[in-house]
Design an enzyme around this catalytic site. Structure first.
Site, PDB file in Angstrom:
ATOM      1  N   SER A  67       0.798  -1.237   0.000  1.00  0.00           N
ATOM      2  CA  SER A  67       0.000   0.000   0.000  1.00  0.00           C
ATOM      3  C   SER A  67       0.828   1.284   0.000  1.00  0.00           C
ATOM      4  O   SER A  67       0.275   2.369  -0.203  1.00  0.00           O
ATOM      5  CB  SER A  67      -0.939   0.028   1.200  1.00  0.00           C
ATOM      6  OG  SER A  67      -1.958  -0.921   1.018  1.00  0.00           O
ATOM      7  N   LYS A  70       0.477   3.376  -2.993  1.00  0.00           N
ATOM      8  CA  LYS A  70      -0.706   4.226  -3.182  1.00  0.00           C
ATOM      9  C   LYS A  70      -0.378   5.718  -3.072  1.00  0.00           C
ATOM     10  O   LYS A  70      -1.091   6.556  -3.611  1.00  0.00           O
ATOM     11  CB  LYS A  70      -1.788   3.837  -2.152  1.00  0.00           C
ATOM     12  CG  LYS A  70      -2.289   2.393  -2.314  1.00  0.00           C
ATOM     13  CD  LYS A  70      -3.158   1.963  -1.136  1.00  0.00           C
ATOM     14  CE  LYS A  70      -3.642   0.534  -1.261  1.00  0.00           C
ATOM     15  NZ  LYS A  70      -4.419   0.098  -0.062  1.00  0.00           N
ATOM     16  N   TYR A 194      -3.767  -2.356 -10.226  1.00  0.00           N
ATOM     17  CA  TYR A 194      -3.688  -2.254  -8.755  1.00  0.00           C
ATOM     18  C   TYR A 194      -2.786  -3.348  -8.156  1.00  0.00           C
ATOM     19  O   TYR A 194      -1.872  -3.059  -7.377  1.00  0.00           O
ATOM     20  CB  TYR A 194      -5.104  -2.321  -8.171  1.00  0.00           C
ATOM     21  CG  TYR A 194      -5.112  -2.387  -6.673  1.00  0.00           C
ATOM     22  CD1 TYR A 194      -4.897  -1.250  -5.912  1.00  0.00           C
ATOM     23  CD2 TYR A 194      -5.302  -3.598  -6.014  1.00  0.00           C
ATOM     24  CE1 TYR A 194      -4.873  -1.316  -4.521  1.00  0.00           C
ATOM     25  CE2 TYR A 194      -5.285  -3.668  -4.634  1.00  0.00           C
ATOM     26  CZ  TYR A 194      -5.060  -2.524  -3.875  1.00  0.00           C
ATOM     27  OH  TYR A 194      -5.025  -2.596  -2.521  1.00  0.00           O
ATOM     28  N   TYR A 246      -4.913   3.655   7.992  1.00  0.00           N
ATOM     29  CA  TYR A 246      -6.282   3.122   8.131  1.00  0.00           C
ATOM     30  C   TYR A 246      -6.827   3.401   9.534  1.00  0.00           C
ATOM     31  O   TYR A 246      -6.675   4.510  10.032  1.00  0.00           O
ATOM     32  CB  TYR A 246      -6.308   1.616   7.782  1.00  0.00           C
ATOM     33  CG  TYR A 246      -5.474   1.322   6.583  1.00  0.00           C
ATOM     34  CD1 TYR A 246      -5.910   1.711   5.321  1.00  0.00           C
ATOM     35  CD2 TYR A 246      -4.217   0.737   6.678  1.00  0.00           C
ATOM     36  CE1 TYR A 246      -5.138   1.503   4.191  1.00  0.00           C
ATOM     37  CE2 TYR A 246      -3.431   0.526   5.555  1.00  0.00           C
ATOM     38  CZ  TYR A 246      -3.902   0.913   4.323  1.00  0.00           C
ATOM     39  OH  TYR A 246      -3.142   0.723   3.223  1.00  0.00           O
ATOM     40  N   VAL A 264       1.191  -3.789   3.800  1.00  0.00           N
ATOM     41  CA  VAL A 264       1.175  -5.104   4.471  1.00  0.00           C
ATOM     42  C   VAL A 264       2.448  -5.911   4.251  1.00  0.00           C
ATOM     43  O   VAL A 264       2.601  -6.972   4.844  1.00  0.00           O
ATOM     44  CB  VAL A 264      -0.044  -5.992   4.101  1.00  0.00           C
ATOM     45  CG1 VAL A 264      -1.309  -5.536   4.774  1.00  0.00           C
ATOM     46  CG2 VAL A 264      -0.202  -6.176   2.625  1.00  0.00           C
TER      47      VAL A 264
HETATM   48  O1  DON Z   1      -4.922  -4.982  -1.672  1.00  0.00           O
HETATM   49  C1  DON Z   1      -4.309  -5.443  -0.723  1.00  0.00           C
HETATM   50  O2  DON Z   1      -4.865  -6.007   0.206  1.00  0.00           O
HETATM   51  C2  DON Z   1      -2.797  -5.265  -0.708  1.00  0.00           C
HETATM   52  N1  DON Z   1      -2.272  -5.293  -2.034  1.00  0.00           N
HETATM   53  C3  DON Z   1      -2.404  -3.958  -0.082  1.00  0.00           C
HETATM   54  C4  DON Z   1      -2.960  -3.756   1.302  1.00  0.00           C
HETATM   55  C5  DON Z   1      -2.037  -3.041   2.211  1.00  0.00           C
HETATM   56  O3  DON Z   1      -0.842  -2.939   1.977  1.00  0.00           O
HETATM   57  C6  DON Z   1      -2.615  -2.545   3.477  1.00  0.00           C
HETATM   58  N2  DON Z   1      -1.610  -1.888   4.295  1.00  0.00           N
HETATM   59  N3  DON Z   1      -1.213  -1.988   5.367  1.00  0.00           N
END
Ligand code: DON
Length: 312
Positions: A67, A70, A194, A246, A264
């Site tokens: 993320s 982003k 994405y 978040y 993540v």
């Molecule tokens: O879409 C997802 O779930 C992952 N590619 C990215 C989520 C993420 O990194 C949340 N961050 N802490």
């Protein structure tokens, strides 16, 4: 010179302290490829306004930025459509987990902010418009290589494939937004962009370098060249502070006191306006999906270097 040594010493002290801790959290397992990462990895890199770089631990090791990407896709989308972006995505904290769907029904398919998964999928859709996914991903990589001043940055295709196979929630979010007309391209193409930008691999050093323009009013501090307008950098930083972690964003602001964006993969990118950019990597996560030791390390660093934007 003395300042460079002092910064390097603080970074090394924090790395040593973190090595001794056992409360590392859990590595993300919902993306199978990420579950293979050793939870003991730890890296830290800081780049200051003069371009001095201090690194420690596994700071040169590329990891899945997830993320954190982003922040850069938001930058590109704002460059492409400017203020019109805010008709497709909001800019309020969600107070919900990163992959939550609950607010979308009440809010007519408009995601709360560009950093929750739904919001970032909408942002991917905006930068995809008029292009093939391959071109859009090329543009994202080109931008990252430019701002990080490093041509080696690439997508980890195993991670992208792993998420593409298992990303059922993201598929649900994208289809749901599509039903409201918030997603304009075919859902599988938008999600292809994405998943692949989330699978970009970068080291802490590359990430800290890439965020220099956010720490220095939209400019690359070494060349003085403008990357984005100062006002846009300020606003991206505001969104990182309020939404970058978040439902853990309040806690991060409370403890660390700087704009930050987590992923993540266990990375956190931090921006200290006017002073520095910083990246940390510790794969174990807390209950909100943010790096546990990463946050603790940034809290220690921020305290020692007087970084909080809220005062000394
Ligand atoms: O879409 C997802 O779930 C992952 N590619 C990215 C989520 C993420 O990194 C949340 N961050 N802490």
């Amino acid at each position: 010179m003395a300042q460079a040594q002092a910064m390097q010493r603080v970074v090394e002290d924090v790395v040593d302290e973190m090595r001794q801790r056992s409360d590392r959290g859990e590595v993300a397992s919902y993306i199978p490829e990420l579950a293979k990462i050793d939870p003991r990895r730890f890296g830290l890199a800081v780049v200051d306004a003069e371009g001095r770089v201090a690194t420690g631990g596994d700071a040169e090791e590329p990891f899945s930025i997830q993320s954190i990407s982003k922040v850069f896709t938001l930058t590109l989308a704002l460059g492409k459509v400017g203020e019109r972006l805010w008709t497709r995505v909001g800019r309020e904290p969600s107070g919900s987990p990163f992959n939550s769907i609950v607010q979308l029904e009440n809010e007519k398919g408009i995601p709360r902010n560009p950093f929750i998964n739904a919001g970032a999928i909408a942002v991917s859709d905006v930068i995809l418009a008029g292009h093939q996914p391959r071109e859009t991903l090329g543009e994202i990589l080109h931008f990252l290589r430019h701002v990080a001043d490093d041509p080696a940055i690439a997508i980890d295709n195993d991670v992208a494939a792993s998420e593409q196979r298992t990303g059922f929630r993201n598929l649900a979010l994208a289809n749901y937004m599509k039903s409201f007309g918030v997603i304009e391209n075919p859902v599988h193409l938008t999600l292809g962009v994405y998943f692949h930008h989330c699978a970009i691999a970068m080291s802490c050093r590359q990430l800290a370098m890439a965020a220099r323009f956010l720490a220095h009013s939209g400019r690359d501090p070494s060349s003085g060249h403008s990357v984005i307008p100062a006002e846009r950098a300020r606003r991206i930083n505001a969104l990182m502070l309020t939404c970058g972690h978040y439902d853990g964003s309040g806690e991060f602001a409370f403890r660390v006191g700087i704009p930050g964006k987590s992923g993540v993969g266990g990375g956190i990118l931090g921006v200290v306006p006017g002073k520095a950019s910083v990246a940390v990597w510790a794969p174990g996560l807390d209950a909100s999906g943010n790096s546990r030791l990463g946050r603790i390390a940034l809290e220690a660093l921020s305290r020692r270097l007087g970084w909080s934007i809220f005062g000394a």
